[in-house]
Scaffold this motif. Structure first.
Motif, PDB file in Angstrom:
ATOM      1  N   LEU A 584       0.634  -0.999   0.332  1.00  6.34           N
ATOM      2  CA  LEU A 584       0.253  -0.164   0.200  1.00  6.34           C
ATOM      3  C   LEU A 584       0.441   1.512  -0.156  1.00  6.34           C
ATOM      4  O   LEU A 584       0.204   2.150  -0.689  1.00  6.34           O
ATOM      5  N   LEU A 585       1.633   1.246   0.316  1.00  6.03           N
ATOM      6  CA  LEU A 585       2.787   2.095   0.947  1.00  6.03           C
ATOM      7  C   LEU A 585       3.514   2.840  -0.677  1.00  6.03           C
ATOM      8  O   LEU A 585       3.921   3.562  -1.049  1.00  6.03           O
ATOM      9  N   LEU A 586       3.660   1.625  -1.349  1.00  2.00           N
ATOM     10  CA  LEU A 586       3.911   1.446  -2.699  1.00  2.00           C
ATOM     11  C   LEU A 586       3.514   2.355  -3.965  1.00  2.00           C
ATOM     12  O   LEU A 586       3.604   3.119  -4.141  1.00  2.00           O
ATOM     13  N   GLN A 587       2.159   1.964  -3.686  1.00  5.17           N
ATOM     14  CA  GLN A 587       1.167   2.441  -4.021  1.00  5.17           C
ATOM     15  C   GLN A 587       0.901   4.050  -4.082  1.00  5.17           C
ATOM     16  O   GLN A 587       0.573   4.330  -4.828  1.00  5.17           O
ATOM     17  N   LEU A 588       1.139   4.673  -2.880  1.00  8.30           N
ATOM     18  CA  LEU A 588       0.896   5.817  -2.325  1.00  8.30           C
ATOM     19  C   LEU A 588       1.884   6.460  -2.630  1.00  8.30           C
ATOM     20  O   LEU A 588       2.164   7.803  -2.568  1.00  8.30           O
TER      21      LEU A 588
END
Length: 663
Positions: A584-588
């Motif tokens: 999720l952090l990589l997505q954002l």
């Protein structure tokens, strides 16, 4: 004196003896081919092992270098010559995105090759006819050569590039075609048993066939795509599914029944505990799957070696049994004889052959029992692995380790993680051998002490001992039964109130009078305790998820200690929730997101990516409440302050650069 007598005297004086073939050969001995093993000539295949390895080793090295250059150029592009190309990773053991079947196939080839290497006279193909003095040194070199030889077979898949799949097809086809061609030309070998070499190479051939089919499929898939796009982060699909399964709404369960489960349901649940069934949203780590697969191959290799080393030889002994050898068994009382003179006849010879056949049956039966038992224990280990991992994922450390432990990497934990698959394979081999020895002794004892005496009516030694000791056994049984009856009816006061002791004077008298008999009962109980402990440890020897020692000294069990540290590394480095959070952090990271990730598809991502202009008063109030809750929590939990202080002093703590303290 006749001429024949002169010839005989001359031969005796010279020490030479001429025997007529019809004089020493007896029809009862059996056919000559049945007594002596057939001599298998050496077979030389069209493609010798030396020539194959001399060609495939440089080819594997060239493929490895080409893939290293390809990955370096792909990752650096403009500055591809600034650094030396690095060695490719064989497989991402701590990720869930790799193909487990491919990894198991390559490790199966490597382990089976090492099993064949142990009994080979020429460990290294480049060093033929090695002497017995230097053979052990070459075996050590072979332990390093074969992993390097099969390294490109698994590294080609790690690249995830069309060129890697092409090289994988080339190498796997070369290995597969040459191995099959050599075994078709030379199916028999003089080593141990004529078909041992062929049977021991079956796992290698099967694994090579799997690789030969897997790489072309991946190559065709890459050509069907219009453009080779970058793959997603390894394991992203599994982590998302795990997160969805954890956060999914659970249907409320009905009220649990207070009735005691029936015997059939309890038996069914017990049997299901030994059967591993896939669970939605959960996958076993690659290292566990790999260790269990290598254990199964180890069971096959060890069982095959034990079988071909014993059964053909015992069959030769049974076929070559003569009346002279039977007379020796009769003299020792191993074979009963109805002849008063003790001269064996056809009946005694048939009895001796029947006894040897019984040994063969006992050996095969005990080997089958040991293999099935080992498979059951390995399957039970899979179920326990899943339970332990799920408990540690939830944070229930004491439910797994029985005491508090920190789930963080350490030097000892990392070493145990690296050794876990090898330990599981070695423990399985040793456990199978020990189980087979014990099972063979038990089956032989039951056959020759119980089954054969009941069948023939002779050699009733065990039954005679039991018959002569019946007063002793009767006394023990009566003493145990009497103590239980007296305790039930005389020494416990029954009623609506809790049970209490009564007739204490009689209790003390009975305890004193039965002390000598209880000593004898204790001896039998001690023997039974020793037998049960030994059998339990032997059966569960290959199961590393339980300790064979008590909780206080479980650290001295190397298998269980390795398993505990292995779990610590797996949970701390491959926690699915942690990986899902990182995804999720990589997505954002950016509005566009990395390739393969779309932040607009995630509701939480859209909320977190709002700019300052879009923040409302409600969100500011919510942020203020969160900060006041944090302050209130820290005030009421002073033990958290040192951790909070250390985190704030670190660089880039909470997304801000920590300023140095001015003195």
């Amino acid at each position: 004196m006749s001429s024949q007598e002169l010839v005989n005297d001359h031969d005796l004086s010279n020490g030479s003896y001429f025997y007529d073939d019809n004089w020493y050969m007896d029809d009862s001995v059996g056919h000559k081919d049945d007594m002596t093993p057939e001599v298998i000539p050496d077979c030389y295949p069209t493609i010798p092992y030396e020539l194959f390895h001399a060609c495939i080793a440089p080819l594997s090295l060239a493929v490895l270098l080409a893939l290293a250059l390809l990955v370096k150029r792909k990752s650096l592009y403009q500055s591809c010559w600034d650094g030396a190309p690095g060695l490719l990773s064989p497989v991402n053991f701590l990720e869930e995105g790799g193909n487990k079947g491919l990894t198991v196939a390559v490790f199966g080839i490597l382990f089976s090759s090492l099993c064949v290497l142990i009994l080979d006279n020429n460990p290294l193909p480049f060093v033929p006819a090695s002497s017995a003095h230097n053979r052990e040194y070459w075996k050590i070199m072979a332990l390093l050569y074969y992993p390097a030889l099969y390294y490109p077979l698994i590294a080609c898949a790690t690249v995830r590039h069309r060129a890697g799949y092409l090289f994988g097809c080339l190498l796997s086809w070369c290995h597969c075609v040459v191995h099959i061609w050599q075994k078709v030309e030379c199916p028999q070998s003089p080593k141990i048993y004529r078909y041992y070499s062929l049977l021991s190479y079956l796992p290698i051939i099967l694994c090579l066939v799997v690789l030969s089919l897997w790489y072309p499929v991946q190559l065709v898939k890459s050509f069907r795509q219009k453009k080779m796009v970058a793959e997603e982060i390894p394991g992203s699909g599994y982590y998302k599914e795990y997160l969805k399964n954890v956060l999914a709404k659970r249907t409320p369960k009905g009220s649990a029944s207070k009735t005691k489960p029936k015997m059939l349901s309890r038996l069914q649940s017990y049997l299901c505990s030994y059967i591993y069934t896939p669970q939605e949203g959960f996958q076993l780590p690659l290292k566990l799957v790999l260790s269990l697969a290598m254990a199964v191959i180890a069971v096959y290799q060890v069982a095959l070696l034990l079988l071909v080393a014993f059964v053909p030889n015992i069959q030769i002994v049974r076929a070559g049994m003569t009346k002279e050898l039977t007379a020796l068994f009769v003299q020792f009382g191993l074979v009963p004889s109805e002849n008063p003179a003790g001269i064996p006849g056809d009946k005694e010879l048939a009895t001796a052959k029947h006894y040897i056949w019984s040994l063969e049956v006992c050996f095969i039966s005990s080997l089958i029992i040991s293999c099935l038992l080992t498979f059951c224990i390995l399957m039970k280990s899979l179920v326990n692995h899943r339970i332990n991992l799920q408990r540690l994922y939830r944070g229930a450390v004491r439910d797994v380790f029985y005491r508090s432990r920190k789930l963080q990497p350490s030097q000892q934990a990392l070493v145990c993680w690296m050794c876990f698959a090898g330990f599981q394979t070695a423990f399985t081999c040793l456990g199978l051998v020990i189980q087979h020895i014990v099972a063979f002794i038990c089956t032989v004892g039951f056959t020759f002490l119980v089954a054969i005496p009941l069948q023939s009516g002779s050699n009733m030694h065990l039954f005679k001992i039991v018959e002569n000791m019946w007063p002793f056994w009767l006394t023990l049984v009566v003493a145990v039964v009497a103590q239980n009856l007296l305790t039930h009816y005389c020494f416990l006061e029954r009623g609506p109130l809790p049970k209490e002791l009564t007739n204490r004077r009689a209790l003390y008298i009975v305890t004193y009078l039965l002390f000598p008999i209880n000593v004898l009962v204790g001896v039998l109980a001690g023997v039974w305790r020793m037998v049960v402990s030994a059998l339990y440890n032997i059966i569960h020897f290959c199961q590393l998820d339980i300790s064979l020692l008590s909780h206080g000294v479980e650290a001295f069990d190397p298998g269980y200690r390795t398993y505990c540290h292995f779990l610590k590394i797996e949970v701390s480095q491959s926690h699915p929730m942690m990986k899902a959070f990182c995804l999720l952090l990589l997505q954002l990271q950016s509005p566009e997101g990395p390739r393969g990730f779309q932040p607009r598809d995630t509701e939480e991502g859209v909320k977190l990516m709002k700019t300052k202009k879009l923040t409302s008063k409600a969100s500011k109030c919510k942020q203020i409440r969160v900060r006041w809750n944090l302050a209130y929590t820290l005030l009421n939990n002073p033990s958290l302050l040192p951790h909070r202080k250390r985190a704030l002093l670190d660089a880039m703590a909470n997304g801000t650069q920590a300023t140095p303290v001015k003195l």
